[in-house]
Design a protein around this motif. Structure first.
Motif, PDB file in Angstrom:
ATOM      1  N   THR A 110      48.852  27.251  47.487  1.00  0.00           N
ATOM      2  CA  THR A 110      47.964  27.057  46.342  1.00  0.00           C
ATOM      3  C   THR A 110      48.464  25.928  45.458  1.00  0.00           C
ATOM      4  OG1 THR A 110      47.421  29.417  46.367  1.00  0.00           O
ATOM      5  CG2 THR A 110      46.882  28.202  44.371  1.00  0.00           C
ATOM      6  N   GLU A 157      46.895  36.493  46.901  1.00  0.00           N
ATOM      7  CA  GLU A 157      45.904  36.394  47.984  1.00  0.00           C
ATOM      8  C   GLU A 157      44.533  36.006  47.431  1.00  0.00           C
ATOM      9  OE1 GLU A 157      48.260  40.068  50.133  1.00  0.00           O
ATOM     10  OE2 GLU A 157      46.149  40.313  49.592  1.00  0.00           O
ATOM     11  N   LEU A 161      42.687  32.124  48.156  1.00  0.00           N
ATOM     12  CA  LEU A 161      41.389  32.013  48.829  1.00  0.00           C
ATOM     13  C   LEU A 161      40.307  31.518  47.876  1.00  0.00           C
ATOM     14  CD1 LEU A 161      41.635  35.206  51.015  1.00  0.00           C
ATOM     15  CD2 LEU A 161      41.436  32.868  51.856  1.00  0.00           C
ATOM     16  N   SER A 162      40.398  31.859  46.608  1.00  0.00           N
ATOM     17  CA  SER A 162      39.421  31.355  45.632  1.00  0.00           C
ATOM     18  C   SER A 162      39.570  29.851  45.439  1.00  0.00           C
ATOM     19  CB  SER A 162      39.594  32.077  44.288  1.00  0.00           C
ATOM     20  OG  SER A 162      39.312  33.456  44.411  1.00  0.00           O
ATOM     21  N   ALA A 164      40.832  27.766  47.632  1.00  0.00           N
ATOM     22  CA  ALA A 164      40.358  27.152  48.874  1.00  0.00           C
ATOM     23  C   ALA A 164      38.839  27.076  48.893  1.00  0.00           C
ATOM     24  CB  ALA A 164      40.865  27.946  50.077  1.00  0.00           C
ATOM     25  N   CYS A 188      35.948  32.082  52.682  1.00  0.00           N
ATOM     26  CA  CYS A 188      37.109  32.206  51.791  1.00  0.00           C
ATOM     27  C   CYS A 188      36.749  33.001  50.541  1.00  0.00           C
ATOM     28  CB  CYS A 188      37.627  30.823  51.393  1.00  0.00           C
ATOM     29  SG  CYS A 188      38.455  29.916  52.722  1.00  0.00           S
ATOM     30  N   GLY A 191      36.725  36.551  51.489  1.00  0.00           N
ATOM     31  CA  GLY A 191      38.090  37.001  51.716  1.00  0.00           C
ATOM     32  C   GLY A 191      38.866  37.206  50.432  1.00  0.00           C
ATOM     33  N   ALA A 192      38.561  36.413  49.392  1.00  0.00           N
ATOM     34  CA  ALA A 192      39.286  36.541  48.131  1.00  0.00           C
ATOM     35  C   ALA A 192      39.185  37.949  47.573  1.00  0.00           C
ATOM     36  CB  ALA A 192      38.754  35.529  47.123  1.00  0.00           C
TER      37      ALA A 192
END
Length: 445
Positions: A110, A157, A161-162, A164, A188, A191-192
């Motif tokens: 990140t 996590e 993903l956020s 991304a 993504c 997934g977040a």
């Protein structure tokens, strides 16, 4: 032409002496980060980890994979957490180290992603300065503590993903996202939320950003986010929002104070009585950015900045709604601080053009300010690092004390709200040989 005069091709150059100073500061900062990664892991199970391991043991008995992965923990569906736990127990002897490896790796990723995105807002040598500052804002001690504590990696996590999703969904200037890139961004985004429920904040961010350029696309993303949210909360008991609505004026006041305390993280913890004021300033800056920046003609860096700010503001609103009750403290906990790093990086990106202008007009003063800021960043990292190491040592010591038979009020409060249930779960773990190791002794040696 002076060393800091911009050239159309390369932008402003900084003196070699200043670049060396900044490089030394960066190396020292990363050394402190490495020390924190070594000093803060908490491997002994406590708090939510007890429930998670009990669920894993139930799964080992009944083999119900869907229930194991998707049954909500409180209001969160922690799919990635339970996959990590499964792999850690099955492949690595239930040591807890896999949580640390995943958490630290995602935090570093990140930081790298946001550093690269932020550097696009600078020119010449300022690219390195802006990018390095963005990475430093992600790698603050509170974030590292989250990355090395098994029960807090859920925030890392959701954050990774956020971020991304924002970067993938934001095309270069004048371009539209390709279908494949957009699909990956939405994956993504989904997934977040399976990292932590705070990841749901990414859906309105992506929808609003797309709506500014393509109304139909924005509406489609918003509709998809609503459907995803309904599925996410399907079958769960009444939400915190309903509780907040019935809380009256007192509930709204507490929610407002929590919102401001959250926005002031991590520094609001140092001055809890004035944390609301710091949060008010940060919130005002974030609101200004959303209203004035990120329009159709904005650069990619500016559009990314606005989305990062929106994400953090929405997570603050979610925390205010979910933690406003009379049994909740009014100071936001440190574990949420990492979710404010997108807002900080977003404000940095928006400030970058102004910094370049000031550097051109008042080169010497700005160079001194940059050197001082770098030194202060290192000192802050070290001082805050001591605090989080002590926090990790305290959590570790209390978990070990409970396992040794200590039932004092402070130990029980940190360990688990139901003492009898905690004892039963620990006995079950002990019989199965799960999570019986520790990284450091309670006294930190």
């Amino acid at each position: 032409m002076s060393e800091t005069d911009p050239s159309p091709a390369t932008g402003p150059h900084l003196p070699k002496g200043l670049m060396v100073t900044l490089a030394i500061a960066a190396a020292t900062f990363l050394t402190v980060c490495a020390w924190l990664v070594w000093a803060t892991p908490v491997l002994a199970p406590y708090s939510d980890m007890l429930d998670w391991v009990a669920r894993y043991q139930d799964f080992q008995g009944d083999g119900k994979l869907g229930a194991y992965l998707l049954t909500p923990h409180i209001s969160h569906r922690l799919v990635f957490t339970f996959l990590i736990l499964w792999a850690d127990a099955a492949l690595f002897g239930a040591s807890g180290w896999l949580f640390v490896v995943v958490g630290v790796s995602l935090l570093a990723l990140t930081a790298a992603l946001l550093a690269r995105a932020a550097s696009q807002a600078g020119e010449g040598d300022l690219k390195w300065v802006i990018g390095g500052a963005a990475a430093a804002l992600v790698l603050l001690p509170g974030g590292i503590l989250d990355a090395t504590a098994h029960i807090c990696t859920i925030y890392i996590e959701a954050l990774a993903l956020s971020v991304a999703a924002i970067l993938l969904a934001t095309p270069s200037d004048g371009e539209a996202p390709t279908p494949g890139r957009l699909a990956f961004a939405l994956a993504c985004a989904a997934g977040a939320a399976f990292g932590n429920g705070a990841g749901l904040a990414i859906w309105p961010v992506l929808a609003f950003s797309a709506w500014r350029r393509n109304r139909m696309l924005g509406q489609a993303i918003l509709a998809g986010g609503i459907l995803f949210g309904l599925a996410y909360f399907s079958g769960q008991a009444g939400g915190a929002a309903m509780h907040a609505a019935g809380g009256g004026g007192s509930g709204l006041k507490r929610a407002g104070l929590m919102f401001l305390s959250y926005l002031g993280l991590p520094w609001s913890l140092a001055v809890p009585r004035l944390g609301w004021l710091l949060g008010l300033v940060v919130g005002a800056l974030g609101g200004w950015a959303i209203l004035r920046k990120g329009g159709e003609e904005a650069t990619r860096a500016e559009r990314i900045a606005v989305q990062l700010i929106q994400f953090s503001l929405i997570t603050a609103l979610m925390a205010a709604i979910g933690r406003h009750g009379p049994d909740q403290p009014l100071t936001a906990p440190l574990r949420y601080a990492v979710l404010l790093s997108p807002l900080h990086v977003g404000l940095l990106i928006l400030a970058a053009p102004g910094l370049a202008g000031v550097l051109k007009r008042r080169a010497r003063e700005t160079q001194i300010l940059l050197a001082a800021a770098a030194v202060l960043a290192v000192l802050h990292q070290a001082a805050a690092g001591v605090f989080v190491v002590r926090t990790a040592d305290l959590n570790r010591a209390r978990a070990e004390a409970f396992r040794a038979g200590d039932r004092s009020a402070l130990v029980q409060a940190a360990m688990y709200p139901d003492t009898a249930k905690a004892e039963a779960m620990l006995a079950r773990m002990r019989a199965a040989g799960l999570y019986q190791h520790e990284w450091r002794t309670p006294n930190g040696r």
